[in-house]
Design an enzyme around this catalytic site. Structure first.
Site, PDB file in Angstrom:
ATOM      1  NE  ARG A   1      -7.367   2.999  -1.985  1.00 21.76           N
ATOM      2  CZ  ARG A   1      -8.488   3.688  -2.032  1.00 21.76           C
ATOM      3  NH1 ARG A   1      -9.533   3.294  -1.381  1.00 21.76           N
ATOM      4  NH2 ARG A   1      -8.575   4.788  -2.707  1.00 21.76           N
TER       5      ARG A   1
ATOM      6  CG  ASP B   1     -10.699   2.486   5.662  1.00 15.08           C
ATOM      7  OD1 ASP B   1      -9.550   2.929   5.873  1.00 15.08           O
ATOM      8  OD2 ASP B   1     -11.307   2.661   4.591  1.00 15.08           O
TER       9      ASP B   1
ATOM     10  CG  ASP C   1      -8.639   1.298   2.001  1.00 15.51           C
ATOM     11  OD1 ASP C   1      -7.948   1.801   2.910  1.00 15.51           O
ATOM     12  OD2 ASP C   1      -9.699   1.801   1.603  1.00 15.51           O
TER      13      ASP C   1
ATOM     14  NE  ARG D   1      -3.498   2.724   0.517  1.00 13.17           N
ATOM     15  CZ  ARG D   1      -4.597   3.013   1.190  1.00 13.17           C
ATOM     16  NH1 ARG D   1      -5.188   2.099   1.914  1.00 13.17           N
ATOM     17  NH2 ARG D   1      -5.118   4.213   1.128  1.00 13.17           N
TER      18      ARG D   1
END
Length: 166
Positions: free
Chosen positions: A98, A103, A101, A89
């Site tokens: 990407r 989150d 990812d 990344r």
């Protein structure tokens, strides 16, 4: 610190340097979680999703993971960013393609306005987060809005295409 539960959104639209499929890369990334004291409790279905904002970049593969951890939100974020780096990344431009990812969507219902902001500030307007989250936590309620996930999904107006993978 006591054990907390968190929901992590996971996605990718570029292959990592391992040159596997996006789903294979994400599965390998999941296998890294225990190395960072992140215990996987549930994994949603996988979804192929159009990029948001809609663009000509490759489509994503997305999922949501329910974990337990004894880490604080900032320690959890640090661990997730380490895993992202392992998979190549690079954080250059907002919304760039990407390789991985990760989150934090929700951390034990905590509401925080510092890094990381909790719950994730845009998760309630992202079908690619809401649909997988509903797979594994159909009674989830947004900590700030106090709205059930089913309500948040029905409220979506964007034209993002999402395909549930079998």
């Amino acid at each position: 610190m006591t054990i907390k539960k968190a929901f992590i959104a996971m996605g990718a639209n570029l292959k990592s340097n391992l040159n596997l499929t996006l789903k294979e890369n994400l599965t390998i990334a999941l296998n890294k979680f225990p190395e960072y004291d992140l215990n996987i409790l549930k994994v949603s279905n996988w979804y192929k999703t159009q990029p948001i904002p809609i663009s000509n970049q490759p489509w994503f593969i997305n999922s949501v993971i329910k974990i337990s951890t004894n880490k604080s939100p900032s320690e959890l974020l640090d661990s997730l960013q380490i895993i992202e780096k392992i998979f190549g990344r690079k954080r250059n431009i907002l919304n760039d393609p990407r390789t991985l990812d990760l989150d934090i969507i929700d951390y034990n219902g905590l509401i925080e306005n510092k890094d990381p902001i909790l719950p994730h500030p845009r998760m309630h307007i992202r079908k690619f987060v809401l649909l997988p989250l509903q797979d594994i936590e159909p009674n989830w309620v947004h900590p700030i809005m106090k709205k059930k996930i089913e309500f948040l999904i029905k409220k979506q107006k964007d034209a993002q295409n999402i395909i549930k993978l079998i």
